[in-house]
Write an enzyme that holds these catalytic residues in place. Structure first.
Site, PDB file in Angstrom:
ATOM      1  N   ASP A 211       0.855  -1.198   0.000  1.00  0.00           N
ATOM      2  CA  ASP A 211       0.000   0.000   0.000  1.00  0.00           C
ATOM      3  C   ASP A 211       0.887   1.243   0.000  1.00  0.00           C
ATOM      4  O   ASP A 211       1.589   1.510   0.973  1.00  0.00           O
ATOM      5  CB  ASP A 211      -0.886  -0.021   1.247  1.00  0.00           C
ATOM      6  CG  ASP A 211      -2.000   1.005   1.200  1.00  0.00           C
ATOM      7  OD1 ASP A 211      -2.064   1.784   0.241  1.00  0.00           O
ATOM      8  OD2 ASP A 211      -2.826   1.015   2.134  1.00  0.00           O
TER       9      ASP A 211
ATOM     10  N   CYS B 170      -5.747   4.495  -3.659  1.00  0.00           N
ATOM     11  CA  CYS B 170      -6.027   3.137  -3.161  1.00  0.00           C
ATOM     12  C   CYS B 170      -7.211   2.407  -3.780  1.00  0.00           C
ATOM     13  O   CYS B 170      -7.034   1.434  -4.508  1.00  0.00           O
ATOM     14  CB  CYS B 170      -6.229   3.192  -1.645  1.00  0.00           C
ATOM     15  SG  CYS B 170      -4.817   3.795  -0.706  1.00  0.00           S
TER      16      CYS B 170
ATOM     17  N   HIS C  34     -10.843  -1.717   1.562  1.00  0.00           N
ATOM     18  CA  HIS C  34     -11.043  -0.362   1.010  1.00  0.00           C
ATOM     19  C   HIS C  34     -11.815  -0.348  -0.307  1.00  0.00           C
ATOM     20  O   HIS C  34     -11.603   0.510  -1.171  1.00  0.00           O
ATOM     21  CB  HIS C  34      -9.693   0.361   0.846  1.00  0.00           C
ATOM     22  CG  HIS C  34      -9.830   1.848   0.968  1.00  0.00           C
ATOM     23  ND1 HIS C  34      -8.801   2.720   0.695  1.00  0.00           N
ATOM     24  CD2 HIS C  34     -10.883   2.618   1.324  1.00  0.00           C
ATOM     25  CE1 HIS C  34      -9.194   3.958   0.878  1.00  0.00           C
ATOM     26  NE2 HIS C  34     -10.469   3.919   1.268  1.00  0.00           N
TER      27      HIS C  34
ATOM     28  N   ASP D 254      -0.418  -0.875  -4.785  1.00  0.00           N
ATOM     29  CA  ASP D 254      -1.662  -0.295  -5.295  1.00  0.00           C
ATOM     30  C   ASP D 254      -1.448   1.042  -6.000  1.00  0.00           C
ATOM     31  O   ASP D 254      -2.230   1.440  -6.849  1.00  0.00           O
ATOM     32  CB  ASP D 254      -2.714  -0.161  -4.186  1.00  0.00           C
ATOM     33  CG  ASP D 254      -2.314   0.821  -3.095  1.00  0.00           C
ATOM     34  OD1 ASP D 254      -1.119   1.163  -2.976  1.00  0.00           O
ATOM     35  OD2 ASP D 254      -3.210   1.240  -2.328  1.00  0.00           O
ATOM     36  N   ASN D 255      -0.396   1.769  -5.643  1.00  0.00           N
ATOM     37  CA  ASN D 255      -0.049   3.021  -6.316  1.00  0.00           C
ATOM     38  C   ASN D 255       1.357   3.416  -5.900  1.00  0.00           C
ATOM     39  O   ASN D 255       1.992   2.734  -5.091  1.00  0.00           O
ATOM     40  CB  ASN D 255      -1.044   4.146  -5.995  1.00  0.00           C
ATOM     41  CG  ASN D 255      -1.380   4.288  -4.536  1.00  0.00           C
ATOM     42  OD1 ASN D 255      -2.477   3.937  -4.097  1.00  0.00           O
ATOM     43  ND2 ASN D 255      -0.440   4.786  -3.754  1.00  0.00           N
TER      44      ASN D 255
END
Length: 457
Positions: free
Chosen positions: A31, A70, A126, A267-268
């Site tokens: 994350d 996210c 999320h 995720d990023n």
């Protein structure tokens, strides 16, 4: 009804193939991890477990998240579709938004479950969870037999979190660090709860290194002072690698490495500009630094060891690629924005890889708001419309997002300008026109599918 029909059709297609012949599948997701955080990408953090995973498989140099933040990126990973098609415009706040991963979407977990897999999700979710005021689906509604998750980040931090939910029931305070807690749950599920006569899909989504951060002092101090945020940040990644090492060791005891496909990504991009490997921008931006992430695929005996792949790929390709590697036919009638990159992972098969649709990103508050990657080319643009100054997504923005147009188009050749310093759009009008038309075509298709959360559902 359509989803039920498609899953029923998938069950029919898979009925003739023995699930026991297929490998276990493990998805590891960090994350906010930057492109240049971990050791095998030239980063400063000691990550021997991940480095070994990369050495035993294929590491992508140009791997991409599904979005610069996210929730949307996670929707892309699970569906192989652009996040707006799947119902997720931006990061989700359950208390103020109707938004969630649409129950009609067919996820990787559902595909594998129909193929005979036991399924579990552990870690950050999320993608929407129910509240007292809002009814939303849970991971169980998206194909997971067992789940332990959080609505957003570990709270109050990675240390001693108190907001985990297991199969719909709050867990309360759990002592320890989030990454280790998540792996503990994975190990418990593997030992006590999964069906031992079936292959499994284990979806492990860590919270680290997303803020608010915390890691054991003895790890942090190897990177700097205990109050140094950069040292704590590195400590969270190191601690996660140690948790992954525990999981990998147990996986080898359960089955030979040749029986398990493992994928690792983030995720990023990082929120720290010093951890994006000299790329432009960071988390929340559609520059390379916000969307380029690590990407590692390991399946000994199938995916060659020590390979470094430069062809652009990303989380949007996970679902079709797992299907391709496992011999599962894609769902008819479902538009996938991702492509099956298994030819890149099995070059000995001699099948050429062709991407059917360029990689595309849209995030309404990002600047640039849209980005497209096609071969060496990166095309970005700014919005030709205004939204409120709120950082949190507002569903009232949806009409403007759907009808919005773009301006200030910029073109970059990432093979010669990975930092996106030189806009070459004026020098290549024909390439600009071609890619601009393609971006608008993809954007139009996505917006047509996007749900109208601002209306009564």
């Amino acid at each position: 009804m359509l989803k039920a029909f498609l899953i029923s059709a998938l069950s029919f297609l898979l009925a003739a193939t023995s699930a026991s012949a297929r490998p276990n599948v493990v998805m590891l997701l960090a994350d906010d991890l930057g492109h240049q955080d971990i050791g095998c990408y030239g980063g400063p953090v000691k990550t021997p477990a991940l480095d070994a995973l990369a050495a035993g498989g294929t590491r992508f140099t140009d791997f991409y998240s599904g979005c610069a933040v996210c929730s949307p990126s996670r929707a892309v990973l699970l569906t192989g579709r652009h996040h707006i098609r799947a119902g997720v415009y931006s990061w989700i706040n359950d208390a103020s938004q109707k938004s969630h991963l649409l129950e009609r979407e067919i996820t990787l977990a559902e595909v594998l479950k129909q193929a005979g897999y036991a399924t579990a999700h552990v870690g950050k979710w999320h993608l929407g969870l129910p509240t007292d005021q809002r009814k939303k689906p849970t991971p169980a509604d998206h194909g997971f037999d067992h789940w332990l998750g959080t609505a957003n980040n570990a709270a109050p931090s990675h240390h001693n979190p108190d907001n985990f939910i297991r199969n719909g029931e709050p867990v309360g305070l759990v002592e320890g660090y989030s990454c280790q807690i998540v792996v503990d749950e994975a190990l418990t599920w593997l030992e006590k709860h999964r069906a031992k006569d079936r292959p499994f899909f284990l979806n492990v989504w860590f919270h680290e290194p997303h803020a608010p951060i915390a890691a054991p002092d003895e790890i942090v101090e190897t990177y700097g002072a205990l109050k140094d945020k950069a040292a704590v940040y590195s400590g969270t990644i190191d601690n996660t690698d140690r948790a992954i090492a525990r999981l990998l060791a147990r996986l080898k005891e359960i089955a030979p490495p040749e029986d398990t496909l493992i994928i690792y990504a983030s995720d990023n991009g990082s929120y720290r500009a010093d951890r994006v490997g000299g790329l432009r921008g960071s988390k929340g931006m559609n520059w390379e630094g916000g969307i380029r992430v690590p990407g590692i695929f390991s399946w000994p005996g199938v995916i060659p060891a020590g390979a470094v792949e430069k062809t652009p790929a990303g989380l949007v390709d996970i679902l079709p690629t797992v299907c391709g590697l496992l011999g599962i036919a894609p769902l008819a009638g479902v538009h996938l924005d991702g492509s099956d990159i298994s030819p890149l992972l099995r070059p000995a098969a001699g099948t050429a890889f062709t991407r059917h649709q360029p990689l595309f990103w849209h995030l309404q508050k990002a600047r640039p708001i849209v980005a497209l990657r096609d071969g060496p080319w990166s095309l970005v643009a700014e919005p030709d419309f205004e939204l409120s100054t709120s950082n949190m997504f507002e569903e009232s923005w949806i009409p403007a997002i759907k009808s919005g147009t773009y301006k200030n188009w910029q073109l970059f050749n990432l093979e010669t300008d990975r930092a996106q310093d030189h806009n070459i759009a004026p020098d290549h009008p024909e390439i600009l026109a071609r890619l601009k038309a393609r971006l608008i075509e993809i954007n139009t298709s996505i917006m047509a599918d996007g749900p109208d959360w601002h209306l009564d559902q």
